[in-house]
Design a protein around this motif. Structure first.
Motif, PDB file in Angstrom:
ATOM      1  N   UNK A  25       0.728  -1.263  -0.030  1.00 20.56           N
ATOM      2  CA  UNK A  25       0.156   0.188   0.009  1.00 20.56           C
ATOM      3  C   UNK A  25       0.825   1.250   0.210  1.00 20.56           C
ATOM      4  N   UNK A  28       3.125   1.567  -3.224  1.00 18.33           N
ATOM      5  CA  UNK A  28       2.497   1.953  -4.472  1.00 18.33           C
ATOM      6  C   UNK A  28       2.355   3.311  -4.601  1.00 18.33           C
ATOM      7  N   UNK A  29       2.672   4.345  -3.681  1.00 14.48           N
ATOM      8  CA  UNK A  29       2.470   5.552  -3.910  1.00 14.48           C
ATOM      9  C   UNK A  29       4.010   6.309  -3.758  1.00 14.48           C
ATOM     10  N   UNK A  55      -6.177  -4.308  -3.490  1.00 17.35           N
ATOM     11  CA  UNK A  55      -4.893  -3.873  -4.508  1.00 17.35           C
ATOM     12  C   UNK A  55      -5.055  -4.337  -5.688  1.00 17.35           C
ATOM     13  N   UNK A  56      -6.111  -4.782  -6.056  1.00 21.42           N
ATOM     14  CA  UNK A  56      -6.423  -5.421  -7.595  1.00 21.42           C
ATOM     15  C   UNK A  56      -6.404  -3.957  -8.402  1.00 21.42           C
ATOM     16  N   UNK A  57      -5.774  -4.193  -9.673  1.00 18.76           N
ATOM     17  CA  UNK A  57      -6.025  -2.942 -10.475  1.00 18.76           C
ATOM     18  C   UNK A  57      -4.779  -1.995 -10.368  1.00 18.76           C
ATOM     19  N   UNK A  58      -3.843  -2.297  -9.675  1.00 18.31           N
ATOM     20  CA  UNK A  58      -2.515  -1.376  -9.626  1.00 18.31           C
ATOM     21  C   UNK A  58      -1.462  -1.948 -10.350  1.00 18.31           C
TER      22      UNK A  58
ATOM     23  N   UNK D 281     -14.176   0.429 -11.349  1.00 14.42           N
ATOM     24  CA  UNK D 281     -13.475  -0.885 -11.639  1.00 14.42           C
ATOM     25  C   UNK D 281     -14.568  -2.183 -11.556  1.00 14.42           C
ATOM     26  N   UNK D 293     -12.691  -3.206   0.083  1.00 16.28           N
ATOM     27  CA  UNK D 293     -11.700  -3.050  -1.205  1.00 16.28           C
ATOM     28  C   UNK D 293     -11.423  -1.647  -1.420  1.00 16.28           C
ATOM     29  N   UNK D 347      -4.674   9.535  -5.280  1.00 18.44           N
ATOM     30  CA  UNK D 347      -3.921   8.349  -5.583  1.00 18.44           C
ATOM     31  C   UNK D 347      -3.856   7.315  -4.627  1.00 18.44           C
ATOM     32  N   UNK D 348      -4.295   7.723  -3.363  1.00 17.09           N
ATOM     33  CA  UNK D 348      -3.713   6.627  -2.319  1.00 17.09           C
ATOM     34  C   UNK D 348      -4.449   5.513  -2.445  1.00 17.09           C
ATOM     35  N   UNK D 349      -3.826   4.324  -2.159  1.00 13.23           N
ATOM     36  CA  UNK D 349      -4.417   2.954  -2.360  1.00 13.23           C
ATOM     37  C   UNK D 349      -5.155   2.776  -1.138  1.00 13.23           C
ATOM     38  N   UNK D 350      -6.258   1.913  -1.165  1.00 10.07           N
ATOM     39  CA  UNK D 350      -7.202   1.438  -0.224  1.00 10.07           C
ATOM     40  C   UNK D 350      -6.633   0.981   0.953  1.00 10.07           C
TER      41      UNK D 350
END
Lengths: 353, 353, 353, 353
Positions: A25, A28-29, A55-58, D281, D293, D347-350
């Motif tokens: 997580x 990713x950034x 984290x799908x789709x990254x 998505x 998610x 942009x941050x991820x979940x």
């Protein structure tokens, strides 16, 4: 350091655990990092999306078995492997690969203590000697030049950030540290255990590993250094409790003041030591640290309170166990190891509510 | 006592609060009690079903204002009124009505201490003198003949049940009691406060009233008696924490052993003192008290553990704050006051999961 | 039936699961029952206190393996065994032992449907033919004389209690039942699964088994009976969701009204059908069923609301999945099977907050 | 647009509410925005640290009363004011200040519908006419040139993202939309209400505003557009439920397929419509949307499932109600309004777990 067009290639070993997910997580950034290797044991062969749907789709690579890893594809690995396994894997890595270890394998300096608490002789003693204990704010300079950094456990991180400066300055009695610790349930990991099921842990409160938790010797090692005595002579009270929340950790340390010292002296020392730190913050007088203040961030908030018993004080610290207590501090250390700005990838503000 | 065909007529003052609701829940199943009076302030005029939908359909009387109460309709009142209000209401009751008080109004024996902590002079000192502190297991005999029983606060109940026998037997040092307390959020009552909103309190952990909680003087009063010293000379550490669960309270007391004493000695004393008690149970050696063990029941579970620091031990107790910590203990006391079997209305087993 | 001095001897098979624990909790307070046999598979040999600490201290027998059970010691068994296992065990019991089955093994009348959904041919078809579907309020008379009662699944219980009377009375269209179901996490059992870990299920909401849940054919079987058609011709929408709470189940049924009918007609029918029922209650007009109203109790609350779409209505029902949805209804059925008062052991009021 | 050295100056009106806090969290990390104005009503005069301790230490300006705002200090305002208040405040702003409104004040195009649902005549009809409905993915082009964007309610966001493309393509029947909605408790705001206290909302599940929720007309307005009919002729079923979690929203839409259409057709349409979208998505076939998610992110995940009833399907969408359902979508719209990259600050991820 790397130039702007060439990113650091990072691998995450044990990416299917919670610390692995949190490292993903955060990275990713991270503007200077790309994740090129993800390993997992039972989940090898699965796409990230199946192991961690959030984290799908990254565009992350699929998980592979650690034995299938091509170490040439990485500049650094984050090791979120089970304790014991780590030392064996790391011993096989090319020396050019830097290691940020999230396990307990290289935290304990004394081999006998390690063997006593972890149940086997250490199997990579040479590496252990070169390891730096990764409590960033206290060992920043050593971390910068280390190849292997052993990130502290989540409890030791909050305990030591709040107590070591006070012991080192002679403000509190290192022989009478009563550390009442509370952690969210992610601290117990993603493994399947009955006591971490929602229906067992929810709406309930459980102390555990009372006076027997493996973070105790780690705390004692570092407190002893601050006190200038041998780790073997240091004993702290340490009672952790499982709290019905996913993330967050709060340490309530009940301490005895050195002769003539006050809670205000403790506050002043903490203010001084952490002045200018990007992640450690002394709250205003009277403001109470809460885990809600730090969720999802690399922050640590601390404050000190007078006790009703004369000569005692209460020191409270809160962190997110998965960030500053684990993967966030690991990224912070990686930044130092690669000469980067220490805060990269860690700038996000806490998530509340 | 009442014969089998004539039930005790009970009133609940402040029935719209959580302790009131819990008293209703318990008394609904009490074979010798009928609820004839329910008072509420802002909810006066409402049926129970609107104030507490879960208690609809049980034929309870509507809520009325306390000033509209006909005291001839009750043999006993449970007072769940706000602190301060209680003493004024109770002073107006006919002497024939027994009083089980759930507020703090009659717990503190020393008028100066009361005034210091509650911000005003006590307004019913005469009644206060006759009040019995309602920690059932320790004051059973006095409670049997009391007209007015002041039920302990939720924290003091668990603290004192676990520590008083140890202090009284000279096994631990009364001057060095570090009491780290944790409570579910019902402990903060049904009043509207920002910090008890789900989105603020959930997924988070907050210490509060650090070294300033009103239960501290209550604990000190009773510990002082056990230690044979003046309450004014007794000071305990007391740090409560708000835990994201509705019910349950756990006390982790970090204590210093008297010379030569061990954790095993403490266990033996607690086993002896509470042998045969219906609600207080020493767990097997090593078994950890958890709030999950007592939810919804009047039970208290206790155990003692060795500390890593030589000469110290850890005493842990868990209760349901709304039952043994409040309305359950109140019913237990009422049973004694009316010569009934102490366990009536309190037989239900804990609810888990 | 038994006389007052001789208690019914009950066995609980699969006592280590949540339905087993709940049966123990309820039977502990049943005046006419003593638990003489508890079986568990992997926990065989353990005292109850280790398997379920909250039930320690009540003098229950130790858990034993089901193959070591002496069936002469029981008058009735509650079967909380895994689906499939139940039918094999029950087939070996003496005919004098009554059976209250909590599994799905005897709920489905049609062998082909059973095989389709449970993946194997039924192995005790003879017993199946004599089984009575244990939805107490709808099959009370048959249950009284049954030897084997197949208690409904938790979802079917709430769905059928709220919809069957409306279908039977021709008030709603049985071909257009949209059933949006929500359950607490105990519904998934005590087995170790990743998705029921606190850190996975907490603070989150997950639909599951969309249009594929095994309770669908059970619902269809009973709705078909009410509609007077073949089960094979009945199809309902059924989408369950996992809610971050331990107990409780709420069914939101979106229904199409028969020509000229209104939500008020539905309310009137439900009021009529359940008048005098001890556990099923139609709420006042406009009052919304919530799981908080029934926690820990055998109650079911129902209400009906107008939809914004003309010709549709919304029917809502709430139960505690472990009580009315499982072990509570089982005890209710046992009471009927032994000629006892139907409410025995089930009188406790809901636990709130 | 602004050049790189000059940041957009943003004000947040109603910064003490949850949407205000979330806007601050997101904008703190936006590279092109600085927050120059924060207003709050009862909290005016307080530093951010007191209103939201988790945002202390970031150098944000103190909260002030809205009447003390200097509108020359802002290029854009985010309005998180109570419904009704917004239109009065916005009407007084200089025309050069862009407005991203988080309230309901400008969402409803028809004045009569607005008056019916919000209880008063609209007081800024001129502004209303120029407002653009801020469902980004559907109105992207209009938003780019708007001065005033009315961000959708949290429920309409997830409902419309998942259903509008299907209605527009004629794949489902717009007259038979059954929308079963579930939301975390932050959706109810930071105001003090009994039903959002932890002890009331925790461990429980409550439908509310059944067929009467103010988001219904908003949904109907937009579905009607997609269906090509008048809003007044469109009626949807809409039943929201309060779920014991802070954040997250999940919509389960039970839909009737147009003649000959299948769930696969719906999936294909959604895939096509949202191809290339950064935040929306479609999950893989069979993968179930969960709020876990998307927590803390601006993401929306969608999937479609076959129903057991022939001719029906189930469409599920999940968002974080405070991000994509509110402040995240607001930032996304602001980016468009200022010609910035749409994903900036988002942009941050979940966050999971």
């Amino acid at each position: 350091m790397t130039n702007s067009t060439q990113k650091i290639k990072a691998g995450i070993l044990g990416a299917s655990g919670y610390t692995g997910a949190e490292a993903m997580r955060l990275l990713l950034r991270h503007p200077n990092v790309e994740m090129t290797l993800l390993t997992a044991d039972r989940k090898a062969g699965q796409p990230v999306e199946e192991v961690y749907p959030h984290l799908g789709g990254y565009g992350l690579p699929d998980m592979i078995a650690v034995e299938d890893a091509d170490w040439n594809t990485v500049d650094v690995v984050f090791c979120g492997l089970p304790h014991g396994t780590t030392q064996e894997i790391i011993a096989t890595l090319p020396a050019t690969v830097k290691v940020v270890d999230l396990s307990a394998d290289f935290r304990i300096e004394d081999p006998a203590t390690y063997a006593e608490w972890y149940g086997h002789e250490h199997r990579a003693m040479e590496l252990q000697k070169g390891a730096v204990y990764g409590l960033t704010e206290l060992y920043r300079d050593k971390i910068k030049s280390a190849r292997l950094v052993a990130c502290p456990g989540c409890y030791p991180t909050a305990v030591l950030l709040s107590l070591v400066p006070l012991v080192a300055a002679g403000l509190i009695d290192a022989d009478d540290l009563v550390i009442d610790a509370k952690s969210g349930i992610t601290g117990a990991g993603r493994g399947l255990k009955q006591n971490t099921l929602f229906s067992e842990a929810g709406e309930g409160l459980s102390p555990y590993s009372i006076a027997k938790h493996r973070h105790a010797p780690e705390i004692e090692q570092e407190v002893a250094k601050a006190a200038g005595c041998a780790a073997a002579d240091m004993r702290v009270n340490f009672v952790p409790h499982l709290i019905p929340m996913s993330r967050g950790e709060l340490i309530t340390s009940h301490v005895r003041l050195s002769e003539g010292k006050t809670a205000a002296d403790l506050r002043a020392e903490i203010a001084k030591v952490y002045e200018g730190e990007p992640f450690v913050r002394l709250l205003k007088e009277g403001a109470v640290p809460q885990t809600q203040m730090v969720r999802g961030s690399n922050n640590c908030v601390i404050n000190v309170f007078e006790d009703r018993i004369k000569g005692r004080a209460i020191v409270i610290a809160a962190i997110d166990n998965l960030v500053k207590g684990s993967s966030g501090q690991a990224v912070q250390n990686m930044n130092l190891m690669f000469g980067l700005e220490e805060t990269l990838g860690l700038e996000q503000a806490p998530l509340f509510p």
